[in-house]
Design a protein around this motif. Sequence first.
Motif, mmCIF file in Angstrom:
data_model
loop_
_atom_site.group_PDB
_atom_site.id
_atom_site.type_symbol
_atom_site.label_atom_id
_atom_site.label_comp_id
_atom_site.label_asym_id
_atom_site.label_seq_id
_atom_site.Cartn_x
_atom_site.Cartn_y
_atom_site.Cartn_z
ATOM 1 N N THR A 1 4.363 -37.906 -12.361
ATOM 2 C CA THR A 1 3.618 -36.665 -12.565
ATOM 3 C C THR A 1 4.533 -35.471 -12.362
ATOM 4 O OG1 THR A 1 1.675 -35.383 -11.860
ATOM 5 C CG2 THR A 1 2.904 -36.506 -10.135
ATOM 6 N N GLU B 1 1.088 -30.742 -13.300
ATOM 7 C CA GLU B 1 -0.036 -31.680 -13.430
ATOM 8 C C GLU B 1 -0.688 -31.930 -12.077
ATOM 9 O OE1 GLU B 1 1.755 -34.239 -17.222
ATOM 10 O OE2 GLU B 1 2.157 -34.869 -15.159
ATOM 11 N N TYR B 2 0.118 -32.011 -11.026
ATOM 12 C CA TYR B 2 -0.434 -32.190 -9.682
ATOM 13 C C TYR B 2 -1.343 -31.020 -9.319
ATOM 14 C CZ TYR B 2 -0.567 -32.733 -4.570
ATOM 15 O OH TYR B 2 -0.977 -32.853 -3.274
ATOM 16 N N TYR C 1 -7.025 -37.217 -1.255
ATOM 17 C CA TYR C 1 -5.988 -36.240 -1.565
ATOM 18 C C TYR C 1 -4.772 -36.945 -2.170
ATOM 19 C CZ TYR C 1 -8.331 -32.452 0.936
ATOM 20 O OH TYR C 1 -9.223 -31.488 1.333
ATOM 21 N N GLU C 2 -4.249 -36.406 -3.262
ATOM 22 C CA GLU C 2 -3.057 -36.956 -3.901
ATOM 23 C C GLU C 2 -1.820 -36.533 -3.111
ATOM 24 O OE1 GLU C 2 -0.719 -36.895 -8.251
ATOM 25 O OE2 GLU C 2 -2.599 -35.787 -7.962
ATOM 26 N N SER D 1 3.512 -40.595 -7.395
ATOM 27 C CA SER D 1 2.455 -40.100 -6.510
ATOM 28 C C SER D 1 1.422 -41.190 -6.296
ATOM 29 C CB SER D 1 1.798 -38.843 -7.092
ATOM 30 O OG SER D 1 0.733 -39.168 -7.961
ATOM 31 N N THR D 2 0.505 -40.925 -5.381
ATOM 32 C CA THR D 2 -0.574 -41.879 -5.111
ATOM 33 C C THR D 2 -1.602 -41.896 -6.231
ATOM 34 O OG1 THR D 2 -1.698 -40.145 -3.832
ATOM 35 C CG2 THR D 2 -0.320 -41.700 -2.611
ATOM 36 N N GLN D 3 -1.478 -41.006 -7.210
ATOM 37 C CA GLN D 3 -2.427 -40.927 -8.314
ATOM 38 C C GLN D 3 -2.324 -42.153 -9.228
ATOM 39 O OE1 GLN D 3 -4.787 -38.844 -9.107
ATOM 40 N NE2 GLN D 3 -5.201 -39.355 -11.261
ATOM 41 N N SER D 4 -1.087 -42.649 -9.458
ATOM 42 C CA SER D 4 -0.883 -43.736 -10.406
ATOM 43 C C SER D 4 0.243 -44.633 -9.927
ATOM 44 C CB SER D 4 -0.546 -43.181 -11.798
ATOM 45 O OG SER D 4 -0.147 -44.208 -12.681
ATOM 46 N N ARG E 1 -4.752 -31.080 -10.746
ATOM 47 C CA ARG E 1 -5.654 -32.088 -10.171
ATOM 48 C C ARG E 1 -6.035 -31.798 -8.722
ATOM 49 N NH1 ARG E 1 -1.915 -35.651 -12.855
ATOM 50 N NH2 ARG E 1 -0.880 -36.027 -10.853
ATOM 51 N N LYS F 1 -7.730 -30.789 -5.327
ATOM 52 C CA LYS F 1 -9.152 -30.710 -4.953
ATOM 53 C C LYS F 1 -9.547 -29.264 -4.675
ATOM 54 C CE LYS F 1 -10.633 -33.791 -1.991
ATOM 55 N NZ LYS F 1 -11.571 -34.643 -2.757
ATOM 56 N N ARG G 1 -5.541 -40.714 2.035
ATOM 57 C CA ARG G 1 -6.145 -41.732 1.173
ATOM 58 C C ARG G 1 -7.663 -41.763 1.373
ATOM 59 N NH1 ARG G 1 -3.709 -45.695 3.200
ATOM 60 N NH2 ARG G 1 -1.859 -45.632 1.886
#
Length: 648
Positions: free
Chosen positions: A425, A429-430, A466-467, A417-420, A433, A435, A462
């Motif tokens: 993930t 877990e998504y 938003y992930e 994902s764009t998280q890390s 997180r 919003k 981005r």
Amino acid sequence: MSARVEQLEFQAEARQLLELLVHSVYSDKDSFLRELISNASDALDKLRLETMRNKDLTADTSDLHIDIEVAHAPRTLTVRDNGIGMTHDEVVDLIGTLAKSGTAQLRQQLREAKNSAASEELIGQFGVGFYSTFMVADRVELLTRKAGESGATRWVSSGDGTYTIESVDDAPQGTTVTLHLKPEDVEDQLHDYTAQWKIRELVKKYSDFIAWPIRMQVEQRTPATEDGGADNVSVETQTLNSMKALWAKPKDEVSEQEYHEFYKHIAHAWDDPLTVISMKGEGTFEYQALLFIPSHAPFDLFTRDAGTGVQLYIRRVFVMGDCDELMPRYLRFVKGVVDAQGMSLNVSREILQQDRQVTAIRRRLTKKILSTIADLQSGKPEDYSTFWTQFGAVLKEGLMSDPDNQDTLLRVSSFSSTQSDDELTTLAEYVERMKDGQEQIFYATGPSRDQLLKSPHLEAFRAKGYEVLLLTDPVDEIWVGSVPEFDGKPLQSVAKGEVDLDSDADRADHEAEREAEQQEFADLLAWLTETLGDHVSEVRLSHRLTESPACLITPSFGITPALARMYRASGQVIPTGKRILELNPKHSLVTGLREAHAAEADVPEANMHRLAETAELLYGTALLAEGEVPEDPAKFAGLLADRLARTV
């Protein structure tokens, strides 16, 4: 009297592989004997099964066994079975060539391996089996006669790229493999394969659980009497293995090493399994199962004819290998044995497909395997990471084919994902997180993470934080259409349908601005929809672009181009649907195009033609930005070159 001897060359890839094996420094040469014994055991299993199916088969099954003979003076080791045997054509097909794909890849990786441990791991992944004998032998002879036939075949090779093959009039039923061992290394007595103690040690280590007796003639010495006479030497035949079914023994009575060696036997693997699953079913449907999740994916995992790797036994009698009815296709990487108690030995695959007991066992095995994967995920993150790297793409096939276990599969799956940049993930877990006010799980599909991160479709996500899940396996294009939601949160592609990331308050603030933009661009949008009508169904303003001038969107219930290509590649006829071209109203190219179009009444027709070419270029660049190719690349390149020439 023998027939004419033919000298043939190995298949090119097999010849090069042999050269690598013969000249490589291999750390565990002992394993070649396990391969020969496993092949012999398979031949005995096949013969017993064939005699059950074919009552007219003339074959001796009164004493099925494996013999091992060693001779120190000529330095030979012989492994003989009285199993199913092979025909002349089968010898050429199974031994003279490598009838599996992936050999070229193996050769390249073996060359690049930096040490013997790496070579061993690669050899295990590709399962060279019979070819491993050339690591210890200068010459290998094979004599075989198919059960029920009179003619036999002799095959001989020194591993130098050629082999000889001839038809022989007389030979015992089954297969005999004789290794002419390499010269003795006086400094390496631990690998003396003519020593009886060494053979006994290897059989105990690798093949103690083989269901057939493994026999060897052993010398017994009786000390001489006190009058000085010579020692008395006698020869007796001993059975070297216990023949105990490992899956029938209590788990606390089996060592980890025994499990690992059993796995290597049934999977024809050289590496240890990732985890062991032992099961016992009681009650209406009694069965025992010993299953393994490998630590490496086999090279043929994604080939159409890849088997499931689970063997079916009935009351400890082998019935069939690769029993697809016991395991769903998306778990085809699982290896092991299932021993059912209440079934008839004379079964076929057609009967198994309708058998209630098999269906029940399959359901229980599936749930147990998935729960084991969940345990790895929660308790052994390193092992889970290994599992997901090797088999995640296969497991996700179950999201389409197994609705009963879809939720479990979603929970044990992991995604980039764009998280890390590095860590994967889970969907749970998504969701944690997400919003405030976010109702959807956003995802993007594409060939690689890097390409997706550069996609125009992610710009607004981005910018607003938003992930987005980044799905890069080919199967991802398919399963997302079969999974409507997770934990009540619908899945939404960033490249499909309408996307509006504004909060209610922001939307109210922007409402007037958007209405003004819509009126301002109305004429351009209508003209572009007509001009690009062969390519797109609609041209509209975008709420998802912040940097790029344009992007292409698939309708909410449409098929993406990548998915359409996959369907067509499989032979299905899929109509090509038109997509939607979205424009960024704040990009200078788009505003310039609007201004040029607004002035169309005051420009000559040639300029309008140039404006239409600009529209074609805009559409083509939107395709390129998402990794697609314009329908007419030559035309696009010509337009671009002409436009660039005018700016020089």
